[in-house]
Design an enzyme around this catalytic site. Structure first.
Site, PDB file in Angstrom:
ATOM      1  N   SER A 122     -19.119  92.490  76.047  1.00 49.84           N
ATOM      2  CA  SER A 122     -18.060  91.736  76.713  1.00 49.84           C
ATOM      3  C   SER A 122     -17.899  92.147  78.169  1.00 49.84           C
ATOM      4  O   SER A 122     -17.418  91.350  78.975  1.00 49.84           O
ATOM      5  CB  SER A 122     -16.740  91.914  75.963  1.00 49.84           C
ATOM      6  OG  SER A 122     -16.483  93.267  75.758  1.00 49.84           O
ATOM      7  N   GLU A 155     -20.902  82.534  76.834  1.00 51.51           N
ATOM      8  CA  GLU A 155     -21.212  82.897  78.212  1.00 51.51           C
ATOM      9  C   GLU A 155     -22.634  83.462  78.245  1.00 51.51           C
ATOM     10  O   GLU A 155     -22.936  84.421  77.519  1.00 51.51           O
ATOM     11  CB  GLU A 155     -20.188  83.958  78.627  1.00 51.51           C
ATOM     12  CG  GLU A 155     -20.187  84.359  80.062  1.00 51.51           C
ATOM     13  CD  GLU A 155     -18.863  85.066  80.400  1.00 51.51           C
ATOM     14  OE1 GLU A 155     -18.460  86.001  79.664  1.00 51.51           O
ATOM     15  OE2 GLU A 155     -18.242  84.693  81.413  1.00 51.51           O
ATOM     16  N   ASN A 193     -13.940  87.809  80.833  1.00 54.20           N
ATOM     17  CA  ASN A 193     -13.107  89.013  80.753  1.00 54.20           C
ATOM     18  C   ASN A 193     -12.641  89.509  82.111  1.00 54.20           C
ATOM     19  O   ASN A 193     -11.610  90.166  82.208  1.00 54.20           O
ATOM     20  CB  ASN A 193     -13.840  90.102  79.972  1.00 54.20           C
ATOM     21  CG  ASN A 193     -13.772  89.815  78.484  1.00 54.20           C
ATOM     22  OD1 ASN A 193     -12.795  89.233  78.011  1.00 54.20           O
ATOM     23  ND2 ASN A 193     -14.806  90.174  77.753  1.00 54.20           N
TER      24      ASN A 193
HETATM   25  N1  3HC Z   1     -13.364  80.698  60.631  1.00 53.78           N
HETATM   26  C1  3HC Z   1     -13.162  79.405  60.326  1.00 53.78           C
HETATM   27  N2  3HC Z   1     -12.046  78.744  60.669  1.00 53.78           N
HETATM   28  C2  3HC Z   1     -11.088  79.430  61.321  1.00 53.78           C
HETATM   29  C3  3HC Z   1     -11.241  80.793  61.665  1.00 53.78           C
HETATM   30  C4  3HC Z   1     -12.447  81.411  61.294  1.00 53.78           C
HETATM   31  N3  3HC Z   1     -12.703  82.704  61.585  1.00 53.78           N
HETATM   32  N4  3HC Z   1     -10.124  81.191  62.338  1.00 53.78           N
HETATM   33  C5  3HC Z   1      -9.307  80.132  62.406  1.00 53.78           C
HETATM   34  N5  3HC Z   1      -9.884  79.066  61.804  1.00 53.78           N
HETATM   35  C6  3HC Z   1      -9.365  77.716  61.664  1.00 53.78           C
HETATM   36  C7  3HC Z   1      -8.222  77.657  60.698  1.00 53.78           C
HETATM   37  O1  3HC Z   1      -8.659  77.471  59.367  1.00 53.78           O
HETATM   38  C8  3HC Z   1      -7.421  76.481  61.189  1.00 53.78           C
HETATM   39  O2  3HC Z   1      -7.866  75.254  60.664  1.00 53.78           O
HETATM   40  P1  3HC Z   1      -6.794  74.082  60.365  1.00 53.78           P
HETATM   41  O3  3HC Z   1      -6.125  73.796  61.696  1.00 53.78           O
HETATM   42  O4  3HC Z   1      -7.617  72.957  59.860  1.00 53.78           O
HETATM   43  O5  3HC Z   1      -5.881  74.678  59.373  1.00 53.78           O
HETATM   44  C9  3HC Z   1      -7.707  76.453  62.678  1.00 53.78           C
HETATM   45  O6  3HC Z   1      -8.852  77.267  62.917  1.00 53.78           O
HETATM   46  C10 3HC Z   1      -6.537  77.007  63.388  1.00 53.78           C
HETATM   47  O7  3HC Z   1      -6.244  78.305  62.834  1.00 53.78           O
HETATM   48  P2  3HC Z   1      -4.805  78.847  62.478  1.00 53.78           P
HETATM   49  O8  3HC Z   1      -3.950  77.755  61.919  1.00 53.78           O
HETATM   50  O9  3HC Z   1      -4.975  80.107  61.692  1.00 53.78           O
HETATM   51  O10 3HC Z   1      -4.154  79.331  63.798  1.00 53.78           O
HETATM   52  P3  3HC Z   1      -4.242  78.726  65.230  1.00 53.78           P
HETATM   53  O11 3HC Z   1      -3.935  77.271  65.254  1.00 53.78           O
HETATM   54  O12 3HC Z   1      -3.444  79.647  66.070  1.00 53.78           O
HETATM   55  O13 3HC Z   1      -5.764  78.862  65.646  1.00 53.78           O
HETATM   56  C11 3HC Z   1      -7.227  80.198  66.866  1.00 53.78           C
HETATM   57  C12 3HC Z   1      -6.388  80.089  65.625  1.00 53.78           C
HETATM   58  C13 3HC Z   1      -8.442  79.253  66.763  1.00 53.78           C
HETATM   59  C14 3HC Z   1      -7.709  81.628  66.920  1.00 53.78           C
HETATM   60  C15 3HC Z   1      -6.385  79.771  68.120  1.00 53.78           C
HETATM   61  O14 3HC Z   1      -5.154  80.412  68.095  1.00 53.78           O
HETATM   62  C16 3HC Z   1      -7.040  80.091  69.409  1.00 53.78           C
HETATM   63  O15 3HC Z   1      -7.905  79.351  69.875  1.00 53.78           O
HETATM   64  N6  3HC Z   1      -6.643  81.223  70.023  1.00 53.78           N
HETATM   65  C17 3HC Z   1      -7.265  81.720  71.224  1.00 53.78           C
HETATM   66  C18 3HC Z   1      -8.525  82.420  70.866  1.00 53.78           C
HETATM   67  C19 3HC Z   1      -9.257  82.911  72.086  1.00 53.78           C
HETATM   68  O16 3HC Z   1      -8.854  82.757  73.221  1.00 53.78           O
HETATM   69  N7  3HC Z   1     -10.402  83.546  71.838  1.00 53.78           N
HETATM   70  C20 3HC Z   1     -11.209  84.128  72.887  1.00 53.78           C
HETATM   71  C21 3HC Z   1     -10.769  85.529  73.110  1.00 53.78           C
HETATM   72  S1  3HC Z   1     -11.692  86.291  74.414  1.00 53.78           S
HETATM   73  C22 3HC Z   1     -13.088  86.809  73.674  1.00 53.78           C
HETATM   74  O17 3HC Z   1     -13.345  86.617  72.494  1.00 53.78           O
HETATM   75  C23 3HC Z   1     -13.999  87.576  74.538  1.00 53.78           C
HETATM   76  C24 3HC Z   1     -14.103  89.016  74.091  1.00 53.78           C
HETATM   77  O18 3HC Z   1     -15.150  89.622  74.817  1.00 53.78           O
HETATM   78  C25 3HC Z   1     -12.827  89.801  74.249  1.00 53.78           C
END
Ligand code: 3HC
Length: 285
Positions: A122, A155, A193
């Site tokens: 990352s 990325e 990041n």
């Molecule tokens: N596998 C499959 N499906 C998943 C899942 C997984 N691991 N996680 C979540 N989902 C699905 C859920 O089943 C749900 O489906 P539905 O709407 O049909 O019920 C849908 O995604 C939404 O999930 P939730 O209802 O649990 O909760 P949210 O609506 O809050 O969505 C989230 C979860 C997709 C994580 C959303 O909140 C989101 O996009 N958050 C931001 C995530 C983000 O920014 N990630 C990047 C971080 S930075 C990074 O990774 C870089 C690293 O280097 C640090």
């Protein structure tokens, strides 16, 4: 090597990122070998995959039989030698330069010279990771986002010696997994990041300095800027240890504007790492 030449994909590390990458590669038709150092980590990786595939089936993104076929395409192992005939390997081990370099040395000994070696780092330098192998032109960054099965972006990071063919292949491979890509030069934190970590740290500082309560900071950012999660909630989702690690690398490389928030360090010291430990800024069941 071209996309058509890739049949077998190796993933080193069966944690959150590694098992997510293994899952999306298998769901896209690749044979996958997922390796971790102990069987318990491999098994935990499969548990996450089963849960995630179940969620995708529940919302009709995959049929049950597609999910089962994807699961069957993933072989778990603790032996790096099982990656010897992989055409592309993605390393997703802990964010520690020594550990990553040691994995790359082993991969260079184990895999064919034409195998493309990607790191999911990352924030660490692709060039420094690649410096320990005899094929730096075949090394690139493929930085997936968490949760990998849901997030659409990857990325693609260009190291000093990354070859043009390797880059083209990196984009094509990520797109074949159903992702969209952008390219970043090998500079600390790349695009995501470098911009995201100060945003999260500023959210934590705003809370610590009494600007607003946690929930109001997260509501302010979600309602005010249309992001799915505010900074504190997102920190918990990523893992506070991961955020601290990334912030410390950025701070070291880029100076004081990247200094991690004091409260972030205190939470990590207390073992409250976010969702995965049941508590971070918020509490989880
Ligand atoms: N596998 C499959 N499906 C998943 C899942 C997984 N691991 N996680 C979540 N989902 C699905 C859920 O089943 C749900 O489906 P539905 O709407 O049909 O019920 C849908 O995604 C939404 O999930 P939730 O209802 O649990 O909760 P949210 O609506 O809050 O969505 C989230 C979860 C997709 C994580 C959303 O909140 C989101 O996009 N958050 C931001 C995530 C983000 O920014 N990630 C990047 C971080 S930075 C990074 O990774 C870089 C690293 O280097 C640090």
């Amino acid at each position: 090597m071209q996309l058509d030449d890739i049949d077998r994909v190796g993933v080193v590390g069966a944690g959150t990122m590694g098992n997510g990458i293994a899952q999306v590669a298998a769901a896209s038709g690749y044979d996958v070998v997922m390796r971790d150092v102990e069987q318990q980590f491999v098994s935990a990786g499969f548990d996450d995959i089963d849960e995630s595939l179940g969620r995708l089936v529940a919302r009709d993104e995959l049929t049950r039989s597609e999910a089962d076929r994807a699961r069957d395409r993933i072989e778990g192992t603790t032996d790096l030698a099982d990656l010897s005939d992989c055409d592309l390997v993605v390393e997703a081990v802990t964010e520690d330069m020594d550990v990553k370099q040691s994995v790359f040395e082993d991969l260079a000994d184990t895999c064919r010279t034409e195998t493309v070696l990607a790191t999911n780092t990352s924030t660490l330098s692709i060039t420094t990771i690649a410096s320990v192998v005899d094929r730096a032109e075949r090394v690139l960054g493929l930085h997936f986002m968490n949760p990998v099965p849901v997030m659409k972006g990857v990325e693609v990071v260009v190291g000093e010696k990354t070859g043009a063919d390797t880059l083209t292949l990196g984009h094509a491979f990520a797109k074949d997994l159903g992702k969209e890509t952008w390219e970043a030069d090998d500079k600390p934190g790349f695009v995501v990041n470098r911009v995201l970590m100060p945003w999260i740290n500023e959210g934590i500082r705003a809370y610590d300095e009494g600007v607003a309560g946690m929930a109001d900071i997260d509501r302010g950012l979600t309602l005010g800027t249309n992001v799915p999660m505010g900074p504190l909630e997102l920190a918990d989702h990523i893992g506070l240890d991961v955020v601290l690690d990334a912030s410390e690398t950025l701070h070291e490389e880029l100076g004081d504007r990247y200094k991690p928030a004091y409260l972030l360090k205190r939470k990590v010291a207390a073992g409250d790492l976010g969702k995965k430990t049941g508590a971070g800024f918020y509490e989880y069941d």
